[in-house]
Design an enzyme around this catalytic site. Structure first.
Site, mmCIF file in Angstrom:
data_model
loop_
_atom_site.group_PDB
_atom_site.id
_atom_site.type_symbol
_atom_site.label_atom_id
_atom_site.label_comp_id
_atom_site.label_asym_id
_atom_site.label_seq_id
_atom_site.Cartn_x
_atom_site.Cartn_y
_atom_site.Cartn_z
ATOM 1 N N SER A 134 -29.338 20.294 49.809
ATOM 2 C CA SER A 134 -28.042 19.746 50.244
ATOM 3 C C SER A 134 -26.982 19.979 49.192
ATOM 4 O O SER A 134 -27.288 20.201 48.022
ATOM 5 C CB SER A 134 -28.155 18.236 50.486
ATOM 6 N N ASP A 135 -25.727 19.896 49.594
ATOM 7 C CA ASP A 135 -24.676 19.872 48.588
ATOM 8 C C ASP A 135 -24.688 18.467 47.974
ATOM 9 O O ASP A 135 -25.330 17.539 48.484
ATOM 10 C CB ASP A 135 -23.308 20.244 49.185
ATOM 11 N N SER A 136 -23.958 18.322 46.884
ATOM 12 C CA SER A 136 -24.035 17.102 46.089
ATOM 13 C C SER A 136 -23.675 15.849 46.902
ATOM 14 O O SER A 136 -22.563 15.742 47.427
ATOM 15 C CB SER A 136 -23.076 17.247 44.909
ATOM 16 N N ALA A 173 -24.327 15.038 49.739
ATOM 17 C CA ALA A 173 -23.892 15.312 51.121
ATOM 18 C C ALA A 173 -24.674 14.515 52.162
ATOM 19 O O ALA A 173 -24.131 14.182 53.215
ATOM 20 C CB ALA A 173 -23.983 16.805 51.417
#
Ligand code: BGC
Length: 721
Positions: free
Chosen positions: A287-289, A291
């Site tokens: 995942s993105d940070s 997210a």
């Protein structure tokens, strides 16, 4: 040959407890703890929104120490760290993972190595202006050698988000507005980062991002919604991600944004149907940070638990920073809401990349000695200089004001000419200002007769004793990159005033632009005789800029992004459609009342110190491709390089098609007076497109083929398909 680790993965998985499995899906960073009661993120917010001053922030940070969550690591609750770029720290944590956890599964260290590690090369947008995949691969290799020496296994790059809106701050991190260039750039970076064998100590796995269409956020505002026809998504955005997968990228980061209402983080169509089923990807999806937790703010999950459930079911393997999986997955699996086989699938993906990187056999891939000899070598600096030189784009050069004579007396103005720390641009975490050479410093090193004024003080005096005045203006590095969208992309007031004052002295003025996005600079384009676009060029900024200003190197960069005339034109890009009433002189056409319909500088544009002429264009229909050839001559007095560009337009299609689309490019080196042939083979498959019902259909009827030195090329031939 690619090894098969499936047997070993399954054997290991069968020994793991539920907690250990969930632990493998957890990526965290070291947290900062110090003499402050709030989290580091909150502290940062307090500084940005003015609750504390910068000084107070710095004072508190001075008390901060990193907490690596070692107890959690020992308990098998961490599978990966983000942001550790230091071999001693990495090895110390790796030792805990290997020797003190029950199963001894090694850690995976991720890091944002976006445009170099210590040897910071030009920002991606700049480097894309070289139109040179071999160079992109080469700088990727330099980055991988350094980063892996510092303990990094996985980089969150390349970013291949096609970006057509100059307001978006992250245009700096990718290869501009064109899908073909992003695809080529991404594939080259993947090869550079990963090398030819992922188990080698200097190979770094590539995580393409941000899947998908992050660059299409509404109004250029970061993290914003993406509402896009499926046809445009597939034609204009997806091919760049696919190219990275085809080049072998072993990880994917889904984007923060939603696509047509479903955030990418929980989008099972994107992460399962497309990525895994259609494209056959079996690497790591991270995942993105934060997210996953943010799906609550999106309004798609009712709480963190719900978000964790949706993300895992959708195919998100690893949770970056939000702790949603470690906090919620155990209960979700035990209650049967998430089948254990889905969890197992995610764990397998994490273990697979660790096996592929050779971490089970060699968990310590570096040491302090290797780290100390690998950084910022003479060779890597030379490559950084080559990349910087090739990234520079000469936008204007009236009366051949450039190149400057070697004995020219110059006056330099503007803080960006001396501010070393600014040269790295956005996303250069491992960078050190002292590694960078500024323009002023480079002048001193070369023994150039130069006077410098940061703020315009003594301007008249300096002007009186100088032959030419150089203004270093543009954007600070904080003005582009993540969370750096701008509602006004013109040059800021002080910089514009500086340029106006310099012009008023009557001396010839050269503007050197430092920026992370296209800027709307119609006034400069009209009044300043010479403009060199330098972007944020990295550690070799100064020497590279002087190479071009003084003509040691003939500039060859070409824009990969359109330079609008006004912010209100955004999004502005060359591959637009025509409308029924293309903008023209008459009233009822598609245009603005208060801004031109044309950009200031078009996509593909860039000048040279020599001139090029194009000969006869030949276009032929072959069995399954269109063959295009043209002769190009260097008609000036200096050797140079021309990037020959080939565009097509489908005249009558089943869905309206762009007025031009780049289908090929070739950088041709030409000695003064020399002529060469450039040729492009465009397979029919690359001309096909989607109809209204999403059937892929061939291009039929008349195809116009344009060839030239930028996207306004007029040389055209038609072919009937
Ligand atoms: C960015 C990513 C980056 C990640 C990890 C996020 O805020 O969107 O591009 O890779 O942070 O540092």
């Amino acid at each position: 040959m690619k090894k098969n680790y499936e047997e070993r993965i399954r054997t290991l998985l069968s020994k793991m407890t539920l907690e250990e499995k969930i632990g493998q899906l957890q990526q965290c960073g070291p947290s900062l703890v110090g003499a402050f009661d709030v989290s580091f993120d909150e502290l940062l917010n307090m500084m940005f929104d003015g609750r504390i001053t910068r000084e107070e922030f710095d004072r508190l940070m001075g008390t901060a120490e990193q907490d690596f969550h070692e107890d959690d690591l020992r308990a098998g609750k961490i599978g990966s760290y983000n942001g550790i770029g230091d071999s001693a720290a990495a090895n110390r944590l790796q030792k805990i993972a290997v020797e003190e956890t029950r199963l001894g599964i090694p850690l995976l260290f991720g890091y944002d190595v976006i445009h170099g590690f210590r040897t910071v090369t030009p920002i991606p947008l700049a480097e894309s202006c070289a139109w040179e995949p071999k160079l992109w691969e080469k700088t990727g290799r330099v980055a991988a050698k350094e980063a892996t020496a510092a303990g990094v296994h996985l980089t969150f790059a390349p970013m291949v988000d096609v970006a057509k809106d100059a307001r978006w701050g992250r245009v700096s991190e990718g290869a501009g507005e064109d899908v073909l260039l992003n695809a080529d750039y991404g594939a080259a970076k993947v090869k550079g980062f990963q090398g030819d064998d992922l188990t080698k100590e200097d190979a770094m796995a590539a995580c393409l991002k941000h899947f998908a269409a992050y660059g299409a956020g509404e109004a250029g505002r970061d993290y914003n919604r993406v509402d896009l026809s499926v046809q445009r998504l597939w034609e204009e955005y997806m091919p760049a991600y696919k190219a990275c997968i085809d080049a072998g990228a072993r990880a994917v980061m889904p984007a923060f944004n939603d696509i047509n209402g479903v955030p990418c983080t929980v989008n099972s169509w994107l992460l399962r149907d497309v990525l895994r089923e259609k494209w056959g990807f079996n690497g790591l999806v991270i995942s993105d940070s934060n997210a996953i937790a943010e799906c609550v703010s999106h309004g798609i999950a009712k709480d963190k638990r719900d978000a964790a459930k949706q993300a895992l079911l959708a195919g998100m393997d690893m949770d970056m920073s939000s702790n949603s999986y470690v906090e919620c997955l155990k209960e979700l699996v035990e209650s049967g809401e998430v089948p254990e086989r889905v969890l197992d699938g995610a764990v397998e993906d994490v273990l697979r990349i660790k096996f592929e990187l050779g971490l089970f056999d060699h968990p310590y891939q570096t040491n302090e000695e290797r780290e100390s000899v690998c950084m910022l070598t003479e060779e890597s600096r030379a490559i950084a200089r080559e990349a910087a030189v090739k990234s520079l784009v000469l936008l204007k050069n009236e009366n051949h004001i450039l190149p400057l004579k070697s004995d020219a007396k110059i006056g330099i103005f503007g803080s960006l000419a001396a501010d070393k720390g600014q040269m790295t641009g956005a996303w250069a975490i491992g960078a050190r200002p002292e590694d960078c050479v500024s323009m002023v410093e480079a002048c001193q090193e070369r023994g150039i007769s130069c006077q410098y004024s940061e703020d315009g003080k003594d301007m008249l005096k300096i002007a009186a004793s100088s032959d030419v005045l150089i203004a270093a203006v543009g954007e600070m590095k904080e003005e582009s990159g993540e969370a750096a969208s701008r509602a006004d992309i013109t040059l800021n007031r002080e910089h514009l005033a500086l340029v106006r004052d310099l012009l008023a002295t009557g001396k010839p003025v050269v503007v050197v632009l430092f920026n992370g996005r296209p800027l709307a600079i119609p006034e400069l384009a009209e009044h300043v005789p010479a403009i060199l676009e330098a972007w944020h060029p990295g550690v070799e900024a100064g020497p590279a800029i002087l190479d071009v200003l003084f003509g040691d190197v003939n500039p060859s960069g070409k824009l990969t992004t359109t330079f609008p005339a006004a912010t209100g034109q955004c999004p502005m890009y060359y591959a637009h459609i025509n409308t029924g009433r293309p903008g023209g002189k008459s009233k009822f056409t598609s245009k603005y009342l208060d801004a031109p319909v044309e950009p200031v500088y078009p996509f593909g544009y860039g000048l040279s110190y020599t001139t090029f002429a194009y000969g006869e264009l030949k276009v032929e229909k072959k069995e399954d491709a269109v063959w295009v050839s043209v002769s190009v001559s260097n008609t000036g007095e200096r050797d140079g390089e021309e990037t020959v560009q080939c565009y097509v337009q489908h005249v009558a299609a089943k869905r309206v098609r762009p007025v031009r689309q780049l289908k090929g490019y070739e950088k041709v080196g030409l000695k003064a007076g020399e002529t060469k042939e450039a040729g492009f083979m465009i397979p029919f498959a690359e001309l096909s497109y989607y109809d209204w019902d999403m059937n892929k259909i061939p291009c039929e009827g008349v195809l116009r083929v344009y060839v030239g030195g930028d996207s306004r090329a007029e040389l055209m031939e038609e072919v009937v398909l």
